[in-house]
Structures are given as structure tokens and as C-alpha cells.
Design an enzyme around this catalytic site. Structure first.
Site, short mmCIF file in Angstrom:
data_model
loop_
_atom_site.label_atom_id
_atom_site.label_comp_id
_atom_site.label_asym_id
_atom_site.label_seq_id
_atom_site.Cartn_x
_atom_site.Cartn_y
_atom_site.Cartn_z
N ALA A 138 15.06 -11.56 12.26
CA ALA A 138 14.05 -11.87 11.24
C ALA A 138 14.63 -11.73 9.83
CB ALA A 138 12.84 -10.94 11.41
N LYS A 139 15.38 -10.67 9.60
CA LYS A 139 15.92 -10.43 8.25
C LYS A 139 17.02 -11.43 7.90
CE LYS A 139 13.25 -6.97 7.09
NZ LYS A 139 12.22 -7.17 6.05
N TYR A 145 14.67 -7.35 14.64
CA TYR A 145 14.63 -7.09 13.18
C TYR A 145 15.78 -7.83 12.48
CZ TYR A 145 14.22 -4.14 8.97
OH TYR A 145 14.06 -3.68 7.68
N SER A 194 0.82 -1.22 0.00
CA SER A 194 0.00 0.00 0.00
C SER A 194 0.85 1.27 0.00
CB SER A 194 -0.91 0.00 1.23
OG SER A 194 -0.12 -0.11 2.40
P1 NAD Z 1 6.59 0.91 5.11
O1 NAD Z 1 6.25 0.99 6.56
O2 NAD Z 1 6.38 2.10 4.25
O3 NAD Z 1 5.87 -0.32 4.43
C1 NAD Z 1 5.66 -1.53 5.11
C2 NAD Z 1 4.42 -2.18 4.54
O4 NAD Z 1 4.18 -3.43 5.21
C3 NAD Z 1 3.16 -1.32 4.76
O5 NAD Z 1 2.36 -1.34 3.61
C4 NAD Z 1 2.46 -2.02 5.92
O6 NAD Z 1 1.06 -1.83 5.94
C5 NAD Z 1 2.82 -3.47 5.60
N1 NAD Z 1 2.62 -4.35 6.75
C6 NAD Z 1 3.10 -4.19 8.01
N2 NAD Z 1 2.69 -5.21 8.78
C7 NAD Z 1 1.94 -6.02 7.99
C8 NAD Z 1 1.24 -7.22 8.21
N3 NAD Z 1 1.22 -7.82 9.41
N4 NAD Z 1 0.58 -7.79 7.17
C9 NAD Z 1 0.58 -7.21 5.93
N5 NAD Z 1 1.23 -6.07 5.67
C10 NAD Z 1 1.90 -5.49 6.69
O7 NAD Z 1 8.13 0.49 5.07
P2 NAD Z 1 9.12 0.13 3.86
O8 NAD Z 1 10.39 0.79 4.17
O9 NAD Z 1 8.48 0.31 2.56
O10 NAD Z 1 9.35 -1.45 4.15
C11 NAD Z 1 9.13 -2.46 3.18
C12 NAD Z 1 10.10 -3.61 3.47
O11 NAD Z 1 11.44 -3.16 3.24
C13 NAD Z 1 10.06 -4.10 4.92
O12 NAD Z 1 10.17 -5.51 4.93
C14 NAD Z 1 11.29 -3.47 5.53
O13 NAD Z 1 11.78 -4.20 6.62
C15 NAD Z 1 12.24 -3.52 4.34
N6 NAD Z 1 13.38 -2.62 4.44
C16 NAD Z 1 13.20 -1.26 4.53
C17 NAD Z 1 14.31 -0.43 4.64
C18 NAD Z 1 14.19 1.07 4.74
O14 NAD Z 1 15.21 1.74 4.99
N7 NAD Z 1 13.02 1.64 4.56
C19 NAD Z 1 15.60 -0.99 4.65
C20 NAD Z 1 15.74 -2.37 4.56
C21 NAD Z 1 14.63 -3.17 4.45
#
Ligand code: NAD
Length: 258
Positions: free
Chosen positions: A169-170, A166, A27
Site C-alpha cells: 500500500a505504501k 502495508y 484525530s
Molecule cells: P495512528 O493510529 O495514531 O493514526 C492513524 C489515524 O488514521 C487515526 O486517526 C485513525 O482513526 C485514522 N484512520 C484509520 N483508519 C481510518 C479510516 N478507514 N478512515 C479514516 N481514518 C482512519 O497512527 P500514526 O502513526 O499517526 O499514522 C498516521 C500515518 O502515518 C499512517 O498512514 C501511517 O501508516 C503512517 N506512518 C506511521 C509511522 C509510525 O511509525 N507511526 C511510520 C510511517 C508511516
């Protein structure tokens, strides 16, 4: 704006034509950028969301501007019953899946000394068990030659202060990816992980400015990633061009982790 805006002419390319993709947590943030990039490459895209229905429907509208099919399906990835219900809805509406992106994730940062059981389990249940639940439920719908791509993190490779839950998990996603790649190779299904560094999304929005500055200083490319930087690599892994890449973890971190 950029990729999310598509006023009159949405230019599409055909790298994923005929494919159907499910992206969890699509989303907003990285998941939404992946959805748009897949649509731009002509894939039909299913947007999974948790509780942000309006944002998910807005993402579906953006995806449809590229002339592909799309729908939003609610499911908490940490709940296997909800995930099975999502898989049934997908089977009814799309029949098959070619590409699964396990993207949904949360943070609950705290040093181990102060971390509560709730903070530990919430992150493991969403970020790691969620990947197991969705992959397990979607695999029966996946065609030979499919793609499974999970969003890990450089924190899963190197750890970080205040992120034991975190990082665990990762790192778990990486072991999962490498094992499943060995199981599914005979079906020509590739299984890979992408490990972003620091990306401009709501997860990192509230990080103190001084910490952002330190990270940018330590990053050879001297800036944070845009969500589209991650989406571009995921789209490559999803395409036929990456047919011989499996069990890989690709860092997309501006050089932060080398
Ligand atoms: P974000 O918070 O913008 O997006 C996370 C999404 O996951 C949201 O749409 C949220 O509604 C959804 N979500 C959370 N819990 C959920 C659940 N139980 N069931 C279904 N959907 C769920 O953050 P983002 O940065 O876009 O993160 C996306 C992925 O990238 C994540 O796995 C995050 O750990 C990973 N990530 C992000 C970064 C960063 O710097 N932003 C770095 C490394 C990894």
C-alpha cells in the site's frame, strides 16, 4: 504536551494564511500534529476521523486555539460513498480546499504465509484505496496552486518482515504520487509523499521493546521521531516555499533508510 498545549498565548506564524486544509485520520498521532502545525501557520483545518469522535472534537478544540476555523468530519476513507459525503459537507462549509493531506492508515502485520484475505484487503482499502477515494473526491474542490501530500513510509521503499500488505500500500502511494504530479503540474498543484521512519504514535506503541531498541540502534540519529517531526516537513511542503517541489518522496526517518 508542547504543541498540543496552548493555555494563554498561542503563537501563530503566517506561512499558510488564507489556506484551507483537509487532513485524513487527524484525530490523533501524526495527523493531529499536522493539524496543529497547520493551524499554528494560520490555515483553517478540517479534521477527518473514522470512529473516534471525542478525540476528533478535542483536536478541533486544539486547532481553534490558534484563531482559525476548524471542524471534524466523519468518513471511513476506504468507503467511497462516505468520502463523497465528506466532500459535500466540506464544499458546503468551506467551498474550497488548498491542501489535502492523505494521512489515515492502519497496520495488520502478519507474514504472508499466515496473512488472511481480510488483513490484506483492510490495509490496501484504507492505506491505498483511501488515498485514491479522498483525492478523487476532493480534487474538484481544489484551487490551482494546491497541495496534495500523502503519508507513505520507508517500509514502502524498502519492505519489512511481516508487512507485505502495508509495504504494498505504501509503495502504491509513491507510484500514485509521481503519476498525479505529472497530471496536475499544469494547474500548479504539487503532489508529494512523505516517508516517515519510526514515529512515536499508537501504531508503534505495542511494538516489543527489544525491536524498538534495535531500530533506534540502526537509526543514525539514535531516537524515534516525534509526530511533530513529520508535521514540520508536511507544513513546508504545504507552503509557498515548496512551490517547485513535486513528485518527490521525502524520507523523515532519522537516517534509518539510507
Ligand atoms: P495512528 O493510529 O495514531 O493514526 C492513524 C489515524 O488514521 C487515526 O486517526 C485513525 O482513526 C485514522 N484512520 C484509520 N483508519 C481510518 C479510516 N478507514 N478512515 C479514516 N481514518 C482512519 O497512527 P500514526 O502513526 O499517526 O499514522 C498516521 C500515518 O502515518 C499512517 O498512514 C501511517 O501508516 C503512517 N506512518 C506511521 C509511522 C509510525 O511509525 N507511526 C511510520 C510511517 C508511516
Amino acid at each position: 504536551m508542547g504543541l498540543y498545549m496552548c493555555n494563554k498565548t498561542c503563537v501563530s506564524i503566517k506561512m499558510l494564511k488564507g489556506k484551507t486544509a483537509l487532513i485524513t485520520g487527524a484525530s490523533r498521532g501524526i495527523g493531529k500534529a499536522i493539524a496543529i502545525e497547520f493551524a499554528r501557520n494560520n490555515a483553517d483545518v478540517i479534521i477527518n476521523y473514522y470512529n473516534d469522535k471525542d478525540e476528533a472534537e478535542a483536536a478541533v478544540d486544539d486547532v481553534k486555539k490558534y484563531g482559525v476555523k476548524s471542524m471534524a468530519v466523519q468518513a471511513d476513507v476506504s468507503n467511497f460513498d462516505e468520502v463523497k459525503r465528506m466532500a459535500a459537507i466540506i464544499q458546503k462549509n468551506f467551498e474550497k480546499i488548498n491542501i489535502l493531506v492523505n494521512n489515515a492508515g492502519i497496520v495488520k502485520d502478519r507474514t504472508l504465509k499466515k496473512m488472511t484475505m481480510q488483513e490484506w484487503h483492510a490495509v490496501i482499502n484504507t492505506n491505498l484505496n483511501g488515498v485514491f477515494h479522498v483525492t478523487k473526491a476532493i480534487l474538484p474542490l481544489m484551487r490551482d496552486g494546491g497541495r496534495i501530500i500523502s503519508i507513505s513510509s520507508i517500509i514502502g521503499l524498502y519492505g519489512n518482515f511481516g508487512q507485505c500488505n502495508y509495504a504494498a500500500a505504501k509503495a502504491g502511494i509513491i507510484g500514485f504520487t509521481k503519476s498525479l504530479a505529472k497530471e496536475l503540474g499544469k494547474k500548479k498543484i504539487t503532489v508529494n509523499a512523505v516517508a516517515p521512519g519510526f514515529v512515536k504514535t499508537s501504531i508503534t506503541k505495542n511494538m516489543p521493546l527489544f525491536r524498538k531498541k534495535v531500530i533506534n540502534y540502526m537509526t543514525p540519529l539514535k531516537e524515534e521521531a516525534e509526530p511533530e517531526d513529520i508535521a514540520n516537513v508536511v507544513a513546508f511542503l504545504a507552503s509557498d516555499k515548496a512551490r517547485y517541489v513535486t513528485g518527490a518522496v521525502i524520507n523523515v526517518d532519522g537516517g534509518l533508510a539510507f
